[in-house]
Design a protein around this motif. Structure first.
Motif, short mmCIF file in Angstrom:
data_model
loop_
_atom_site.label_atom_id
_atom_site.label_comp_id
_atom_site.label_asym_id
_atom_site.label_seq_id
_atom_site.Cartn_x
_atom_site.Cartn_y
_atom_site.Cartn_z
N ALA A 1 0.84 -1.21 0.00
CA ALA A 1 0.00 0.00 0.00
C ALA A 1 0.87 1.26 0.00
O ALA A 1 0.57 2.24 -0.72
CB ALA A 1 -0.93 -0.02 1.21
N LEU A 2 1.94 1.25 0.79
CA LEU A 2 2.86 2.40 0.81
C LEU A 2 3.48 2.63 -0.56
O LEU A 2 3.61 3.78 -1.04
CB LEU A 2 3.95 2.17 1.85
N THR A 3 3.88 1.54 -1.23
CA THR A 3 4.51 1.66 -2.55
C THR A 3 3.49 2.18 -3.56
O THR A 3 3.82 3.02 -4.43
CB THR A 3 5.07 0.30 -3.00
N GLN A 4 2.26 1.69 -3.48
CA GLN A 4 1.22 2.17 -4.38
C GLN A 4 0.97 3.66 -4.16
O GLN A 4 0.73 4.41 -5.12
CB GLN A 4 -0.08 1.36 -4.14
N GLU A 5 1.01 4.08 -2.91
CA GLU A 5 0.84 5.51 -2.63
C GLU A 5 1.95 6.32 -3.29
O GLU A 5 1.70 7.38 -3.89
CB GLU A 5 0.83 5.75 -1.12
N GLN A 6 3.20 5.79 -3.17
CA GLN A 6 4.33 6.49 -3.77
C GLN A 6 4.18 6.57 -5.28
O GLN A 6 4.63 7.54 -5.91
CB GLN A 6 5.63 5.78 -3.41
N LEU A 7 3.55 5.56 -5.86
CA LEU A 7 3.31 5.55 -7.31
C LEU A 7 2.02 6.29 -7.66
O LEU A 7 1.59 6.28 -8.82
CB LEU A 7 3.23 4.11 -7.82
N GLU A 8 1.41 6.90 -6.61
CA GLU A 8 0.16 7.65 -6.77
C GLU A 8 -0.96 6.76 -7.30
O GLU A 8 -1.85 7.20 -8.05
CB GLU A 8 0.37 8.85 -7.69
N GLN A 9 -0.90 5.51 -6.89
CA GLN A 9 -1.99 4.59 -7.20
C GLN A 9 -2.91 4.56 -5.98
O GLN A 9 -2.92 3.61 -5.19
CB GLN A 9 -1.43 3.20 -7.51
N ILE A 10 -3.68 5.64 -5.85
CA ILE A 10 -4.44 5.86 -4.63
C ILE A 10 -5.54 4.81 -4.42
O ILE A 10 -5.66 4.25 -3.32
CB ILE A 10 -5.06 7.27 -4.64
N GLU A 11 -6.33 4.57 -5.44
CA GLU A 11 -7.43 3.61 -5.27
C GLU A 11 -6.91 2.21 -4.96
O GLU A 11 -7.41 1.55 -4.05
CB GLU A 11 -8.32 3.60 -6.52
N PRO A 12 -5.91 1.75 -5.72
CA PRO A 12 -5.34 0.45 -5.35
C PRO A 12 -4.77 0.44 -3.94
O PRO A 12 -4.87 -0.56 -3.22
CB PRO A 12 -4.25 0.25 -6.40
N ALA A 13 -4.19 1.56 -3.53
CA ALA A 13 -3.64 1.63 -2.18
C ALA A 13 -4.74 1.49 -1.13
O ALA A 13 -4.56 0.83 -0.10
CB ALA A 13 -2.88 2.93 -1.99
N LYS A 14 -5.93 2.14 -1.41
CA LYS A 14 -7.06 2.01 -0.49
C LYS A 14 -7.52 0.56 -0.39
O LYS A 14 -7.80 0.05 0.70
CB LYS A 14 -8.22 2.89 -0.96
N VAL A 15 -7.59 -0.10 -1.55
CA VAL A 15 -8.02 -1.51 -1.57
C VAL A 15 -7.06 -2.36 -0.75
O VAL A 15 -7.47 -3.24 0.02
CB VAL A 15 -8.10 -2.03 -3.02
N THR A 16 -5.78 -2.09 -0.88
CA THR A 16 -4.78 -2.87 -0.15
C THR A 16 -4.91 -2.64 1.35
O THR A 16 -4.83 -3.57 2.15
CB THR A 16 -3.36 -2.50 -0.63
N CYS A 17 -5.11 -1.37 1.74
CA CYS A 17 -5.29 -1.08 3.17
C CYS A 17 -6.52 -1.78 3.73
O CYS A 17 -6.51 -2.30 4.86
CB CYS A 17 -5.41 0.44 3.38
N ASP A 18 -7.62 -1.78 2.93
CA ASP A 18 -8.84 -2.47 3.38
C ASP A 18 -8.59 -3.97 3.53
O ASP A 18 -9.14 -4.62 4.43
CB ASP A 18 -9.97 -2.23 2.38
N ALA A 19 -7.75 -4.53 2.63
CA ALA A 19 -7.43 -5.96 2.71
C ALA A 19 -6.68 -6.29 4.01
O ALA A 19 -6.92 -7.33 4.64
CB ALA A 19 -6.59 -6.37 1.50
N VAL A 20 -5.78 -5.39 4.40
CA VAL A 20 -5.06 -5.60 5.66
C VAL A 20 -6.06 -5.63 6.81
O VAL A 20 -6.00 -6.52 7.68
CB VAL A 20 -4.01 -4.49 5.88
N GLU A 21 -6.99 -4.66 6.81
CA GLU A 21 -8.01 -4.59 7.88
C GLU A 21 -8.89 -5.83 7.87
O GLU A 21 -9.18 -6.41 8.93
CB GLU A 21 -8.86 -3.34 7.66
N GLN A 22 -9.31 -6.25 6.70
CA GLN A 22 -10.24 -7.37 6.58
C GLN A 22 -9.61 -8.68 6.99
O GLN A 22 -10.23 -9.49 7.69
CB GLN A 22 -10.74 -7.44 5.13
N ARG A 23 -8.39 -8.91 6.59
CA ARG A 23 -7.76 -10.21 6.82
C ARG A 23 -7.07 -10.33 8.18
O ARG A 23 -6.98 -11.43 8.74
CB ARG A 23 -6.75 -10.49 5.71
N PHE A 24 -6.58 -9.23 8.70
CA PHE A 24 -5.80 -9.33 9.94
C PHE A 24 -6.37 -8.49 11.09
O PHE A 24 -5.74 -8.39 12.14
CB PHE A 24 -4.35 -8.88 9.67
#
Length: 662
Positions: free
Chosen positions: A617-640
C-alpha cells in the motif's frame, strides 16, 4: 614209482593183521585150559573159605590145603597171563593206531600226488587256453585300472563338490536360522514407546520379509494351538507392518497364555504398553504398566525386573506428557527406591534415566534448585561408571544442569557445567555422549555471545567444528551447522562482514546439498543472513541474488522453519527493490509473498504477510496509485483485523492510518 607207493599201504595192513593174530593165538590156549579146569572149583571153594574162617583144622585138611595152594598158584598164573595179555593188547592197539595213522599219511600223500599229476596233466593239455584266458583277464584288469585312473580326479572333484555343497547347505541352514533370530531381535529393538527420546530403529527389507513370512506361517495355524511365543512373534511381525492394533492384541494374548514364562509375559506387557502409547492411548498404556507391576512387582528374577523397571520409566514419561508432573516424579522415586541398589546394568540404566527425567520434570515445574540437586545426586551415584549407557545419562545430566543454570541467569556456572562435561567426556567415542559434548560446546558459544564475549564465542564454535566437523551423525551435524551459522552472525556483529559472508559460503559449500530438515533450515538461514549482510554493505544486487538463490532452492519446501526464511527473504527483496526505485517489481514480490503464505498459521509468517500488504500500500501511494492503495489497506483490515498477535495489530493500525490519509 607209483606202484611201489601203492603197495606200501597193503603191506603194512597185512603185517599188522598177522602180528595181531600171532599175539592172540599165543595167549588163548593157556587161558582157555586154565579157565575150563578152575571154573567149577572156584565155585566150590567159595564155601570152604568161609567155613575155614570159623571151623577147626582136621587131618584131611592137609590134602585140601595142598589142593588149595595149587589152585591159588594156578589162579595167580592166570592173573599174570591176563596182565600180560592186557599189556600186549595195549601195545598192539597203540601199534595199530600208529599203523593206521601212517597208512592215512601215506594214503594222503599218495592221493595228493595223483591229484597233482592229474592237475599238471590237465594244465599242460589246456595251457594254451589258460594263457589266453589269463591274458584276457589281465587286459581287463588293466582296462579297469586305466578307467579308475582316468576318472580318479573327476571322482575326487565330484566328492569335493558334494562335500562343499553339503557344507554350504549346512552353513546356509545355520545362517538362515541366525537371520531369523536377528530379524526378531531387530523387531524387538524397533519397538519404541511414544515417549522415547531416541530415534526409532527402522527394520530393513530383509527383516520385514522374514517377519512377514513368519506371520503367514502362523496364520495357517489354528490360534487355539498358539503358544505364548507364537503370539509374541506374531505381535512383532504385526508391529513391523505398523499394524499397531493387532500388535497390541498379540502381545496381550501372549501374556495371558496359561503357563506362559514370566519373563516372556513381562516383555510382552512392556511391548503392549509401548504400542498403546504409539496409538495415543496414554491411559491404556499406563494401565498395562500397572498390570505388569501388579503381576511381577515382587519378582527377584533379573529377566523380569528389567522390563518392570523399563515399564516404570515409561509410565513416568507418559504421565509427564499428560502434564501430570507430580505423579511422574512419584513414579521415578518409586523406581529409585525399589531398584536403586541393583547391580544389573540394564536396571541401573533405568534408574539413571529415572533420575535424569525426574530432574527434567522438576525443571518444568519451576523447581529449578531441586532439578539441579537431582542431577547432582545422579552424578554422585553414577559419575564414575564406565558403562556407556550410564555415562550417557551422566553426560545428559551435566548438560541439562548447564541449561538450567543458564535459565537462572547464572551464566558463569552454566559455562562451568559445560566445561566439566567436556573435560570428563570430551574424548568419548560413543555417539550419544559425543552428541552431549557437541551440544555443550554450542551452548557455551551462545552463552559467551550473550555475555558479549564474541571472540570467545567464535573460538567455541571453531573448537566444535574442528572436533566434530566431519561427523556423520545427524544430531552432531546439526550442532556443527548451527555453530557455523552463529559464527557468521558473531563475525557480523564484530563488523567483520567479509569474514561473515565467507563463513556462510563455507557452510553452504559443506552442507548445501544436505537432505536433513534441520540442516536445510540452517542453510536457508545462512543464505538469508548472507543477503542481509550484503544489503548492509550496500551490495543490493548481490543481496537480491542471495534471496533469489534461497527461493530457487527452497521455494517448494514444506518445512515451517524454512517457510519463515523464505517469507523474510521475499519481504526483504521487496524492500530492496523499492530502495532501488523498482517499485513495480517490489509490488509483484509483495503479492507473491501474500499469495504463497496468506493461509499460514505461523505467527511470524502471518506478521510478514500483513507487513507485505502494508508495504505494498505504501509503494502504491508512492506511485500515486491511490485507489489500489485504499483496496490494499482495506485488505489488511479485513484479513488481519482480528489477529491476536500484537505485532500484527500494530500493522493493522498503521494501515488504518494510511487509509485515512488517502
Amino acid at each position: 614209482m607209483a606202484p611201489a607207493r601203492g603197495v606200501a599201504p597193503k603191506f603194512w595192513v597185512r603185517s599188522a593183521v598177522i602180528l595181531l593174530a600171532i599175539l592172540c593165538l599165543s595167549g588163548v590156549p593157556g587161558f582157555a585150559a586154565s579157565g575150563q579146569a578152575s571154573a567149577p572149583n572156584a565155585n566150590e571153594l567159595s564155601q570152604p573159605v568161609q567155613q575155614a574162617q570159623g571151623a577147626p583144622t582136621s587131618p584131611d585138611d592137609a590134602k585140601l590145603e595142598d589142593k588149595l595152594d595149587q589152585l591159588s598158584a594156578r589162579i595167580d598164573d592166570a592173573n599174570d597171563r591176563f596182565n600180560d595179555i592186557g599189556i600186549v593188547v595195549t601195545l598192539l592197539t597203540t601199534l595199530l593206531t600208529f599203523l593206521l595213522a601212517g597208512l592215512g599219511f601215506f594214503s594222503y600223500f599218495s592221493v595228493n600226488k595223483k591229484a597233482e599229476d592229474e592237475i599238471k596233466k590237465w594244465i599242460k593239455e589246456n595251457e594254451a587256453d589258460l594263457n589266453q584266458q589269463i591274458s584276457k583277464s589281465m587286459q581287463a584288469v588293466e582296462e579297469v585300472k586305466a578307467l579308475i585312473e582316468e576318472n580318479k580326479e573327476g571322482v575326487r572333484k565330484q566328492f569335493a563338490e558334494f562335500s562343499a555343497f553339503a557344507t554350504g547347505e549346512r552353513d546356509k541352514v545355520v545362517a538362515d536360522a541366525d537371520r531369523v533370530r536377528q530379524a526378531f531381535a531387530a523387531a524387538q529393538q524397533s519397538i519404541q514407546p511414544a515417549s522415547s527420546d531416541k530415534p526409532r530403529v527402522e527394520l530393513g527389507p530383509e527383516d520385514k520379509t522374514i517377519l512377514k513370512d513368519r506371520a503367514t506361517e502362523l496364520k495357517n495355524k489354528p490360534e487355539s494351538e498358539y503358544t505364548a511365543q507364537d503370539w509374541f512373534e506374531r505381535g512383532l511381525a504385526a508391529y513391523s507392518q505398523r499394524d499397531l492394533e493387532f500388535a497390541a492384541v498379540c502381545f496381550r494374548k501372549c501374556a495371558e497364555v496359561p503357563g506362559v514364562a514370566p519373563e516372556l509375559a513381562a516383555r510382552a506387557l512392556v511391548n503392549c504398553g509401548y504400542v498403546q502409547g504409539e496409538l495415543g492411548r496414554s491411559n491404556d498404556e499406563i494401565a498395562v504398566y500397572d498390570d505388569l507391576d501388579r503381576r511381577f512387582g515382587t519378582s527377584t528374577e533379573s529377566a523380569i525386573r528389567e522390563p518392570l523397571a523399563m515399564a516404570l520409566v515409561n509410565k513416568g514419561v507418559t504421565l509427564g506428557q499428560l502434564n501430570r508432573g507430580e505423579e511422574a516424579i512419584a513414579v521415578y522415586d518409586d523406581l529409585d527406591r525399589r531398584f536403586g541398589t541393583s547391580t544389573e546394568l540394564a536396571i541401573r540404566e533405568q534408574v539413571a534415566k529415572a533420575l535424569v527425567n525426574k530432574g527434567f520434570r522438576l525443571g518444568l515445574l519451576n523447581r529449578s534448585e531441586e532439578e539441579i540437586a537431582a542431577y547432582g545426586e545422579l552424578d554422585k551415584r553414577f559419575g564414575t561408571s564406565t558403562e556407556t549407557v550410564i555415562r550417557e545419562q551422566v553426560a545428559k545430566a551435566l548438560f541439562n544442569k548447564g541449561v538450567t543454570l543458564g535459565q537462572l541467569n547464572r551464566r558463569e556456572e552454566e559455562i562451568a557445567s559445560y566445561d566439566d562435561l567436556d573435560k570428563r567426556f570430551g574424548t568419548s567415542t560413543e555417539p550419544p555422549i559425543r552428541e552431549q559434548v557437541a551440544k555443550a560446546l554450542f551452548n557455551k558459544g551462545v552463552t559467551l555471545g550473550h555475555l558479549n564475549r564474541s571472540e570467545a564465542a567464535i573460538a567455541a564454535y571453531d573448537d566444535l567444528d574442528q572436533r566434530f566437523g566431519t561427523s556423520a551423525e545427524p544430531a552432531i551435524r546439526e550442532q556443527v551447522a548451527k555453530a557455523l551459522v552463529n559464527k557468521g552472525f558473531r563475525l557480523g556483529l564484530l563488523n567483520r562482514s567479509e569474514e561473515e559472508i565467507a563463513a556462510y559460503g563455507e557452510f553452504d559449500k559443506r552442507f548445501g546439498t544436505s537432505t536433513e530438515t534441520v540442516i536445510r533450515e540452517h542453510v536457508a538461514k545462512a543464505l538469508f543472513n548472507k543477503g542481509v549482510t550484503l544489503g548492509q554493505l550496500n551490495r543490493r544486487e548481490e543481496e537480491i541474488a542471495a534471496y533469489d538463490d534461497l527461493d530457487r532452492r527452497f521455494g517448494t519446501s514444506t518445512e515451517p522453519a524454512i517457510h519463515e526464511q523464505l517469507a523474510m527473504a521475499l519481504f526483504n527483496k521487496g524492500v530492496t527493490l523499492g530502495q532501488l526505485n523498482r517499485s513495480e517489481e517490489a509490488i509483484t514480490v509483495y503479492d507473491d509473498l501474500d499469495q504463497r503464505f496468506a493461509t499460514s498459521t505461523e505467527p511470524a509468517i502471518r506478521e510478514l504477510a500483513a507487513r507485505a500488504l502494508y508495504y505494498k500500500a505504501l509503494t502504491q501511494e508512492q506511485l500515486e496509485q491511490i485507489e489500489p492503495a485504499k483496496v490494499t489497506c482495506d485488505a489488511v483490515e479485513q484479513r488481519f483485523g482480528t489477529a491476536p498477535e500484537p505485532a500484527v495489530q500494530e500493522i493493522v493500525s498503521n494501515a488504518r492510518e494510511l487509509r485515512a490519509t488517502l
